[in-house]
Design a protein around this motif. Structure first.
Motif, PDB file in Angstrom:
ATOM      1  N   GLY A 123       0.843  -1.490  -0.054  1.00  0.00           N
ATOM      2  CA  GLY A 123       0.038   0.094  -0.039  1.00  0.00           C
ATOM      3  C   GLY A 123       0.743   1.272  -0.144  1.00  0.00           C
ATOM      4  N   LYS A 124       0.402   2.412   0.080  1.00  0.00           N
ATOM      5  CA  LYS A 124       0.669   3.753   0.159  1.00  0.00           C
ATOM      6  C   LYS A 124       1.270   3.992   1.354  1.00  0.00           C
ATOM      7  CE  LYS A 124      -0.169   8.538  -1.051  1.00  0.00           C
ATOM      8  NZ  LYS A 124      -1.201   9.434  -1.629  1.00  0.00           N
ATOM      9  N   LEU A 125       2.550   4.367   1.442  1.00  0.00           N
ATOM     10  CA  LEU A 125       3.219   5.126   2.604  1.00  0.00           C
ATOM     11  C   LEU A 125       4.193   6.338   2.282  1.00  0.00           C
ATOM     12  CD1 LEU A 125       4.046   4.739   5.695  1.00  0.00           C
ATOM     13  CD2 LEU A 125       5.838   3.382   5.013  1.00  0.00           C
ATOM     14  N   GLY A 126       3.518   7.355   2.591  1.00  0.00           N
ATOM     15  CA  GLY A 126       4.218   8.463   2.127  1.00  0.00           C
ATOM     16  C   GLY A 126       4.325   8.710   0.698  1.00  0.00           C
ATOM     17  N   ASN A 127       5.442   8.818   0.040  1.00  0.00           N
ATOM     18  CA  ASN A 127       5.739   9.003  -1.473  1.00  0.00           C
ATOM     19  C   ASN A 127       6.070   7.714  -2.012  1.00  0.00           C
ATOM     20  OD1 ASN A 127       8.009   8.998  -0.462  1.00  0.00           O
ATOM     21  ND2 ASN A 127       8.750  10.542  -1.932  1.00  0.00           N
ATOM     22  N   VAL A 128       5.892   6.562  -1.339  1.00  0.00           N
ATOM     23  CA  VAL A 128       6.251   5.357  -1.991  1.00  0.00           C
ATOM     24  C   VAL A 128       5.117   4.417  -1.762  1.00  0.00           C
ATOM     25  CG1 VAL A 128       8.826   5.485  -1.406  1.00  0.00           C
ATOM     26  CG2 VAL A 128       7.173   4.450   0.317  1.00  0.00           C
ATOM     27  N   ILE A 129       5.244   3.391  -2.774  1.00  0.00           N
ATOM     28  CA  ILE A 129       4.074   2.288  -2.694  1.00  0.00           C
ATOM     29  C   ILE A 129       4.761   0.931  -2.546  1.00  0.00           C
ATOM     30  CG2 ILE A 129       2.332   1.402  -3.968  1.00  0.00           C
ATOM     31  CD1 ILE A 129       1.871   3.852  -5.480  1.00  0.00           C
ATOM     32  N   GLY A 130       4.171   0.064  -1.587  1.00  0.00           N
ATOM     33  CA  GLY A 130       4.487  -1.054  -1.147  1.00  0.00           C
ATOM     34  C   GLY A 130       3.752  -2.062  -1.891  1.00  0.00           C
ATOM     35  N   TYR A 131       4.334  -3.194  -2.361  1.00  0.00           N
ATOM     36  CA  TYR A 131       3.607  -4.328  -3.286  1.00  0.00           C
ATOM     37  C   TYR A 131       4.137  -5.670  -2.966  1.00  0.00           C
ATOM     38  CZ  TYR A 131       6.557  -3.405  -7.128  1.00  0.00           C
ATOM     39  OH  TYR A 131       7.602  -3.028  -8.000  1.00  0.00           O
ATOM     40  N   ARG A 132       3.324  -6.595  -3.086  1.00  0.00           N
ATOM     41  CA  ARG A 132       3.863  -8.196  -3.032  1.00  0.00           C
ATOM     42  C   ARG A 132       3.740  -8.625  -4.432  1.00  0.00           C
ATOM     43  NH1 ARG A 132       1.633 -13.287  -1.359  1.00  0.00           N
ATOM     44  NH2 ARG A 132       3.185 -14.452   0.023  1.00  0.00           N
ATOM     45  N   ARG A 133       4.870  -9.492  -4.733  1.00  0.00           N
ATOM     46  CA  ARG A 133       5.052 -10.138  -6.046  1.00  0.00           C
ATOM     47  C   ARG A 133       5.531 -11.421  -5.813  1.00  0.00           C
ATOM     48  NH1 ARG A 133       7.219  -7.040 -11.302  1.00  0.00           N
ATOM     49  NH2 ARG A 133       5.437  -6.019 -11.012  1.00  0.00           N
ATOM     50  N   ASN A 134       4.781 -12.520  -6.117  1.00  0.00           N
ATOM     51  CA  ASN A 134       5.554 -13.720  -6.126  1.00  0.00           C
ATOM     52  C   ASN A 134       6.130 -14.272  -4.723  1.00  0.00           C
ATOM     53  OD1 ASN A 134       4.857 -14.194  -8.630  1.00  0.00           O
ATOM     54  ND2 ASN A 134       6.767 -13.724  -9.551  1.00  0.00           N
ATOM     55  N   GLY A 135       5.372 -13.665  -3.709  1.00  0.00           N
ATOM     56  CA  GLY A 135       5.870 -14.025  -2.462  1.00  0.00           C
ATOM     57  C   GLY A 135       6.919 -13.270  -1.818  1.00  0.00           C
ATOM     58  N   SER A 136       7.432 -11.918  -2.643  1.00  0.00           N
ATOM     59  CA  SER A 136       8.368 -11.134  -2.228  1.00  0.00           C
ATOM     60  C   SER A 136       7.936  -9.653  -2.169  1.00  0.00           C
ATOM     61  CB  SER A 136       9.752 -10.889  -2.888  1.00  0.00           C
ATOM     62  OG  SER A 136      10.257 -12.460  -2.970  1.00  0.00           O
ATOM     63  N   TYR A 137       8.488  -8.847  -1.241  1.00  0.00           N
ATOM     64  CA  TYR A 137       7.808  -7.380  -1.047  1.00  0.00           C
ATOM     65  C   TYR A 137       8.671  -6.391  -1.827  1.00  0.00           C
ATOM     66  CZ  TYR A 137       4.442  -9.383   2.194  1.00  0.00           C
ATOM     67  OH  TYR A 137       3.549 -10.141   2.827  1.00  0.00           O
ATOM     68  N   PHE A 138       8.127  -5.557  -2.770  1.00  0.00           N
ATOM     69  CA  PHE A 138       8.907  -4.612  -3.348  1.00  0.00           C
ATOM     70  C   PHE A 138       8.116  -3.052  -2.950  1.00  0.00           C
ATOM     71  CE2 PHE A 138       9.094  -8.569  -5.522  1.00  0.00           C
ATOM     72  CZ  PHE A 138      10.633  -8.502  -6.031  1.00  0.00           C
ATOM     73  N   ILE A 139       9.049  -2.048  -3.183  1.00  0.00           N
ATOM     74  CA  ILE A 139       8.486  -0.751  -3.197  1.00  0.00           C
ATOM     75  C   ILE A 139       9.005  -0.028  -4.459  1.00  0.00           C
ATOM     76  CG2 ILE A 139       8.678  -0.648  -0.581  1.00  0.00           C
ATOM     77  CD1 ILE A 139      11.373   1.019  -0.844  1.00  0.00           C
ATOM     78  N   ARG A 140       8.167   0.907  -4.962  1.00  0.00           N
ATOM     79  CA  ARG A 140       8.334   1.934  -5.882  1.00  0.00           C
ATOM     80  C   ARG A 140       7.910   3.113  -5.420  1.00  0.00           C
ATOM     81  NH1 ARG A 140       3.611   2.950  -8.851  1.00  0.00           N
ATOM     82  NH2 ARG A 140       1.992   1.180  -8.650  1.00  0.00           N
ATOM     83  N   SER A 141       8.472   4.228  -5.961  1.00  0.00           N
ATOM     84  CA  SER A 141       8.038   5.524  -5.937  1.00  0.00           C
ATOM     85  C   SER A 141       6.880   6.052  -6.588  1.00  0.00           C
ATOM     86  CB  SER A 141       9.158   6.576  -6.078  1.00  0.00           C
ATOM     87  OG  SER A 141       9.814   6.574  -7.506  1.00  0.00           O
ATOM     88  N   MET A 142       6.029   6.914  -6.047  1.00  0.00           N
ATOM     89  CA  MET A 142       5.085   7.506  -6.778  1.00  0.00           C
ATOM     90  C   MET A 142       5.248   8.570  -7.811  1.00  0.00           C
ATOM     91  SD  MET A 142       2.265   8.070  -3.757  1.00  0.00           S
ATOM     92  CE  MET A 142       0.941   8.607  -4.818  1.00  0.00           C
ATOM     93  N   PRO A 143       4.690   8.376  -9.070  1.00  0.00           N
ATOM     94  CA  PRO A 143       4.947   9.625  -9.984  1.00  0.00           C
ATOM     95  C   PRO A 143       4.457  10.960  -9.347  1.00  0.00           C
ATOM     96  CG  PRO A 143       3.091   8.162 -10.699  1.00  0.00           C
ATOM     97  CD  PRO A 143       3.659   7.702  -9.368  1.00  0.00           C
ATOM     98  N   ASP A 144       5.458  12.079  -9.952  1.00  0.00           N
ATOM     99  CA  ASP A 144       4.797  13.385  -9.684  1.00  0.00           C
ATOM    100  C   ASP A 144       3.181  13.628  -9.962  1.00  0.00           C
ATOM    101  OD1 ASP A 144       7.250  13.643  -8.268  1.00  0.00           O
ATOM    102  OD2 ASP A 144       8.111  14.295  -9.809  1.00  0.00           O
ATOM    103  N   THR A 145       3.194  13.530 -11.369  1.00  0.00           N
ATOM    104  CA  THR A 145       1.757  13.609 -11.900  1.00  0.00           C
ATOM    105  C   THR A 145       1.477  12.665 -12.621  1.00  0.00           C
ATOM    106  OG1 THR A 145       3.023  14.578 -13.934  1.00  0.00           O
ATOM    107  CG2 THR A 145       2.374  16.146 -11.973  1.00  0.00           C
ATOM    108  N   VAL A 146       0.017  12.560 -12.864  1.00  0.00           N
ATOM    109  CA  VAL A 146      -0.296  11.183 -13.608  1.00  0.00           C
ATOM    110  C   VAL A 146      -1.481  11.723 -14.892  1.00  0.00           C
ATOM    111  CG1 VAL A 146      -1.844   9.396 -13.623  1.00  0.00           C
ATOM    112  CG2 VAL A 146      -0.264   9.731 -11.904  1.00  0.00           C
ATOM    113  N   GLN A 147      -1.062  11.704 -15.763  1.00  0.00           N
ATOM    114  CA  GLN A 147      -1.962  12.335 -17.016  1.00  0.00           C
ATOM    115  C   GLN A 147      -2.845  10.903 -17.736  1.00  0.00           C
ATOM    116  OE1 GLN A 147       0.764  14.250 -19.823  1.00  0.00           O
ATOM    117  NE2 GLN A 147       1.035  16.031 -18.507  1.00  0.00           N
ATOM    118  N   GLN A 148      -3.978  11.164 -17.645  1.00  0.00           N
ATOM    119  CA  GLN A 148      -4.836  10.113 -18.129  1.00  0.00           C
ATOM    120  C   GLN A 148      -5.462  10.510 -19.469  1.00  0.00           C
ATOM    121  OE1 GLN A 148      -7.749   8.944 -15.114  1.00  0.00           O
ATOM    122  NE2 GLN A 148      -6.241   7.324 -14.412  1.00  0.00           N
ATOM    123  N   THR A 149      -5.414   9.623 -20.313  1.00  0.00           N
ATOM    124  CA  THR A 149      -6.187  10.103 -21.585  1.00  0.00           C
ATOM    125  C   THR A 149      -7.392   9.149 -21.448  1.00  0.00           C
ATOM    126  OG1 THR A 149      -5.293   7.920 -22.466  1.00  0.00           O
ATOM    127  CG2 THR A 149      -3.977   9.894 -22.846  1.00  0.00           C
TER     128      THR A 149
END
Length: 255
Positions: free
Chosen positions: A12-38
């Motif tokens: 889930g979201k924690l500050g400006n990072v996002i935690g997620y689980r894939r194939n039994g392991s946990y990872f994090i990634r940073s949130m994008p500054d802006t999101v442009q949707q078409t």
């Protein structure tokens, strides 16, 4: 992406990072500054949200009653299968495997079918059990889900044990649930060796083998008033016995 190595792992979201689980392991990634949707990305996001809600209902309705560990890929695989489904109709789910490594077709030379009476019929045949198997456990889990109201409206289970040392003459198991909503029928097969489950991921399977959409209500035809049309008459008009219009003048006007 970065792998989480600490003692406290999260999703889930924690500050400006996002935690997620894939194939039994946990990872994090940073949130994008802006999101442009078409228009396309908004449509894809909406469809993914609908699929996720349906997938959660299906998992809650079926997986607690299966004796198979579906693994960490179930959520993504189920959402992918649902992404093109619309409303209560789920045509893409027939054949979906809860165990991605083995399907129920691996155990039968003649595949089970659902009859019009709501019975799972397994034809008489020579079975294809895994090596060392002495018995097969067959479990049917039938659930009915009202996706429009996000409700599980019914569930039924039935099971048999097949002795592989004897000829298999076929079997019938109940596979229907009364009520409203879409009916999903899941067939689970597990191989046993002298009373113990063979702990091999290819010795057990659980597939959705039937998806029955709810019956649609027929619209009642609009009744048209069948009374004959009456010709509108002017004041003092009446019909004679010959069908001609006769003009009647009140006595006061005739004087």
């Amino acid at each position: 992406m970065a792998k989480q190595t600490g003692l406290l792992q999260f999703t889930g979201k924690l500050g400006n990072v996002i935690g997620y689980r894939r194939n039994g392991s946990y990872f994090i990634r940073s949130m994008p500054d802006t999101v442009q949707q078409t228009t396309a990305t908004r449509r894809a996001s909406r469809d993914f949200g609908i699929a996720s809600r349906k997938g959660k209902l299906i998992r809650r309705a079926i997986t607690p009653y299966l004796a198979i560990n579906p693994g960490g890929t179930l959520v993504n695989r189920l959402n992918k299968a649902l992404i093109t489904a619309t409303r209560d109709r789920l045509p893409d789910l027939k054949g979906f495997r809860f165990n991605p490594y083995t399907g129920v077709e691996q155990f039968f030379s003649l595949q089970p079918i659902i009859t019009t009476g709501g019975i799972l019929h397994i034809p008489a045949q020579k079975l294809w059990p895994p090596a060392k198997a002495t018995h097969l456990e067959i479990v049917v889990v039938a659930v009915r889900i009202n996706f429009a109201h996000r409700q599980i409206t019914g569930r039924a289970e039935s099971a048999i044990i097949i002795d592989l040392s004897q000829p298999f003459n076929g079997a019938d198991l109940a596979a229907t649930v009364p009520g409203r909503g879409t009916l999903l029928v899941t067939l689970q097969v597990r191989a046993y060796e002298h009373g113990a489950v063979i702990e091999n991921r290819r010795s057990k399977a659980a597939d959705i083998i039937a998806v029955v959409a709810p019956a649609t209500r027929k619209k009642q035809p609009v009744k048209v008033n069948s009374a004959p049309r009456v010709k509108r008459m002017l004041p003092y008009q009446s019909l004679s016995t010959t069908g001609k219009v006769v003009l009647s003048v009140p006595a006061r006007q005739r004087e």
